[in-house]
Design an enzyme around this catalytic site. Structure first.
Site, PDB file in Angstrom:
ATOM      1  N   LEU A  25     -15.913  -0.301  -1.388  1.00  0.00           N
ATOM      2  CA  LEU A  25     -17.085  -0.333  -0.522  1.00  0.00           C
ATOM      3  C   LEU A  25     -17.415  -1.804  -0.323  1.00  0.00           C
ATOM      4  CD1 LEU A  25     -19.399   2.461  -2.023  1.00  0.00           C
ATOM      5  CD2 LEU A  25     -17.972   2.593   0.024  1.00  0.00           C
ATOM      6  N   ASP A  26     -17.624  -2.218   0.929  1.00  0.00           N
ATOM      7  CA  ASP A  26     -17.867  -3.641   1.156  1.00  0.00           C
ATOM      8  C   ASP A  26     -19.249  -4.054   0.648  1.00  0.00           C
ATOM      9  OD1 ASP A  26     -19.806  -3.220   3.215  1.00  0.00           O
ATOM     10  OD2 ASP A  26     -18.218  -2.997   4.696  1.00  0.00           O
ATOM     11  N   LEU A  27     -19.503  -5.350   0.696  1.00  0.00           N
ATOM     12  CA  LEU A  27     -20.705  -5.932   0.099  1.00  0.00           C
ATOM     13  C   LEU A  27     -21.982  -5.222   0.518  1.00  0.00           C
ATOM     14  CD1 LEU A  27     -21.709  -8.411  -1.633  1.00  0.00           C
ATOM     15  CD2 LEU A  27     -22.020  -9.602   0.546  1.00  0.00           C
TER      16      LEU A  27
END
Length: 261
Positions: free
Chosen positions: A117-119
């Site tokens: 999951l990205d930032l």
């Protein structure tokens, strides 16, 4: 189960598969470790990932013997925004492992995230100590659905979203079938906000954001609420819970049945 030996296939399994099963790292990471000569058998560095073994006896990583594989364990973590899905960051930004120190039980093994999951994306992140399970769940060919809820700003119709079921190509990258539906829409002074539920099976880099932005929407919040049969439910943000052996076994059976169909 190990495949029968043939003239073209040595006995045993590739070293990367065995080490991944033992929770050392993912297969790809292990191949890099072999290139860096960090893995040895009886003191001699392994030269190629195409090394077949029947056990990990005598295998070391960075000079330390590899322990026998532990039973497969799987955890669900509610990832908050602002955390990288990485073990460490050169820029010193906080990672999921910063939060997991307090979220996991004391006896938790070394865990690897299943997918990323990205930032700025929050929600369900699965973690396991089993590199083979990680690989099974990440492969696009497995077709495991990942479901997200996106809060977006801008105008879009249900018809536009339904057209995504046939896939879409953006900047030369093709995204496969996407199931997207309007959940809730509200008006405000500056335009329209809506929640959209999106289910994908490929999990390409920033896929949901790129597709919705291509439709002219601005994504202000993105939450993964499901990964296969596992759901985020009411798991508190920043908390983790271990999934049962029964749930793991049932899910693995589903993967194998789907791959045969």
């Amino acid at each position: 189960m190990t495949s029968p030996r043939s003239a073209d296939r040595p006995e045993g399994d590739r070293i990367a598969k065995l080490l991944a099963r033992a929770g050392v790292a993912s297969r790809r990471e292990i191949e890099r470790m072999i290139e860096d000569r960090r893995i040895a058998i009886n003191g001699k560095p392994v030269e190629t990932p195409a090394t077949f073994l029947t056990s990990l006896r005598g295998v070391t990583v960075d000079g330390k013997p590899v322990a026998k594989p532990e039973p497969t364990r799987l955890f669900a973590f509610h990832k908050p925004t602002g955390l990288l899905t990485a073990e460490r960051d050169p820029k010193g930004r906080p990672t999921i492992y910063t939060a997991l120190r307090n979220a996991l039980p004391k006896d938790a093994p070394r865990l690897m995230p299943i997918g990323r999951l990205d930032l700025n994306t929050e929600g369900l992140l699965l973690l396991t100590n089993d590199g083979e399970l990680k690989r099974e769940m990440e492969l696009p060919s497995t077709g495991i659905p990942r479901t997200y809820r996106a809060r977006t700003f801008g105008d879009v119709t249900q018809e536009q979203l339904e057209a995504l079921i046939d896939g879409i190509t953006i900047d030369g990258v093709h995204y496969g079938s996407i199931d997207a539906n309007l959940e809730q829409r509200t008006k405000n002074a500056g335009g329209r906000n809506q929640w959209i539920e999106v289910t994908i099976t490929e999990g390409k880099n920033r896929e949901v954001r790129k597709v919705l932005e291509h439709l002219g929407l601005k994504v202000s919040r993105l939450i993964r609420v499901g990964y296969g049969v596992f759901e985020l439910g009411d798991l508190p943000r920043g908390a983790a819970v271990e999934l049962t052996k029964h749930e793991i076994g049932k899910f693995r059976s589903q993967i194998r049945n789907d791959s045969k169909s």
